[in-house]
Design an enzyme around this catalytic site. Structure first.
Site, mmCIF file in Angstrom:
data_model
loop_
_atom_site.group_PDB
_atom_site.id
_atom_site.type_symbol
_atom_site.label_atom_id
_atom_site.label_comp_id
_atom_site.label_asym_id
_atom_site.label_seq_id
_atom_site.Cartn_x
_atom_site.Cartn_y
_atom_site.Cartn_z
ATOM 1 N N ASP A 146 51.515 26.234 -16.316
ATOM 2 C CA ASP A 146 52.011 25.446 -15.178
ATOM 3 C C ASP A 146 51.161 24.197 -14.908
ATOM 4 O OD1 ASP A 146 53.963 27.346 -14.785
ATOM 5 O OD2 ASP A 146 53.047 28.231 -13.001
ATOM 6 N N LYS A 172 54.678 23.930 -6.525
ATOM 7 C CA LYS A 172 55.993 23.812 -7.190
ATOM 8 C C LYS A 172 56.866 24.986 -6.826
ATOM 9 C CE LYS A 172 55.179 27.272 -10.236
ATOM 10 N NZ LYS A 172 55.828 28.546 -10.269
#
Ligand code: ATP
Length: 311
Positions: free
Chosen positions: A140, A13
């Protein structure tokens, strides 16, 4: 039905917005974190075994712990515990995401291990329970499971999906060395204190969300921000040289990815991305350079259609 072996692909990401609030009583920082999954992937393969074992391949494999501190191992143990069974599995991580680079590689492996073990063991854990386990494993990890684009609030783990109206071209430059995420947050606190700055409540930028929805790279470039960037640059000053090289080569935006030290460059087109990548390689200011596109799907078995983007 259980299987002999399951391989799950999981994206890295980039945070196109990372707004950080002051430290909370629990030690975490409140965040408004706009995640975008990008097409660099780790693959986690789960195979039936007598006991829990982790192996890893790829250019950064030497930096990945192979004991129970590995986030993939912790994910397998958490899932096994939830189902009252042993975590008797061999997890092999084929690692393409830079380690300690601010691209959530460890989180990707945790999400991959969860999905792979769930399929291997035939435990059929409901999606919301998988998300709960992800949130327990790290801020995350839930996003690695869902992919696409999402706004994370709280510690970053409460996710709301964001629609993305096009394909964005990105270049990533991995630095020579890593940065510890907790150390970057400590530096963020130190810099705020030194400046006597009161940290405002973190909020997502409506302009940035509109740019994602419109699939407009120029508008996105004008809106990207990373509150951790000054702290990452303070701990790793040479990143400024890499960022400059990318900007001079035509990047619409150049920023530190998450807590760094990987740097991210938004390009106007695939061709511009290749030119930026060539210039970064020639600059001698980074270790490796990759081009890719976003958004990318979340954790999905390689032999099954992705279900992250399903309505
Ligand atoms: P984030 O962007 O979520 O802050 P990161 O990309 O900066 O994370 P990771 O690659 O996840 O960092 O690795 C951070 C540290 O976690 C590593 O230095 C390593 O010691 C440890 N670690 C544990 N499990 C893993 C894993 N499966 N892959 C990589 N590192 C792992």
């Amino acid at each position: 039905m259980s299987r002999q072996s399951v391989t799950v692909r999981v994206p890295a990401k980039v945070n196109v917005q990372l707004a950080v609030g002051g430290p909370r009583p629990d030690g975490f920082h409140g965040l408004a974190n706009v995640f975008l999954a990008v097409g660099l992937y780790d693959e986690v393969t789960a195979t039936a075994a007598g006991e829990l074992r982790i192996t890893c391949s790829g250019p950064d494999a030497g930096q990945v712990p192979l004991d129970r501190s590995n986030l993939a191992a912790r994910a397998a143990l958490a899932l096994a515990e939830r189902h009252g069974r042993g975590a008797d599995v061999h997890l092999h991580i084929d690692k393409d995401i830079p380690v300690a680079g601010g691209m959530a590689g460890g989180s990707a492996d945790a999400a991959g291990a969860l999905v792979a073990c769930d399929a291997l063991w035939g435990t059929e854990t409901p999606r919301d329970e998988l998300m709960e386990i992800c949130a327990e494993l790290g801020s995350d990890v839930p996003f690695s499971l869902v992919g696409g684009a999402a706004l994370g609030t709280g510690r970053g783990e409460r996710l709301a999906p964001i629609e993305v109206g096009g394909t964005f071209h990105w270049v990533f430059a991995a630095a020579d060395g890593g940065l510890s995420t907790p150390a970057v947050y400590r530096e963020f606190d130190r810099l705020c204190e030194a400046a006597g700055r009161t940290v405002p409540e973190p909020e997502a930028s409506p302009v940035l969300l509109d740019a994602l929805r419109a699939g407009d790279p120029k508008a996105l470039a004008d809106a990207v921000s990373n509150d951790l960037q000054p702290a990452a640059l303070s701990l790793f000053p040479s990143l400024a040289d890499t960022l400059r090289a990318g900007s001079e080569a035509g990047a619409l935006a150049a920023l530190v990815s998450g807590s760094g030290p990987t740097t991210a460059y938004l390009a106007a087109s695939a061709e511009s991305a290749r030119e930026i990548a060539d210039a970064l390689r020639a600059s001698g200011t980074c270790r490796t350079v990759r081009t890719t596109t976003a958004p990318a799907p979340g954790a999905h078995p390689t032999d099954a259609p992705d279900r992250s983007s399903a309505p």
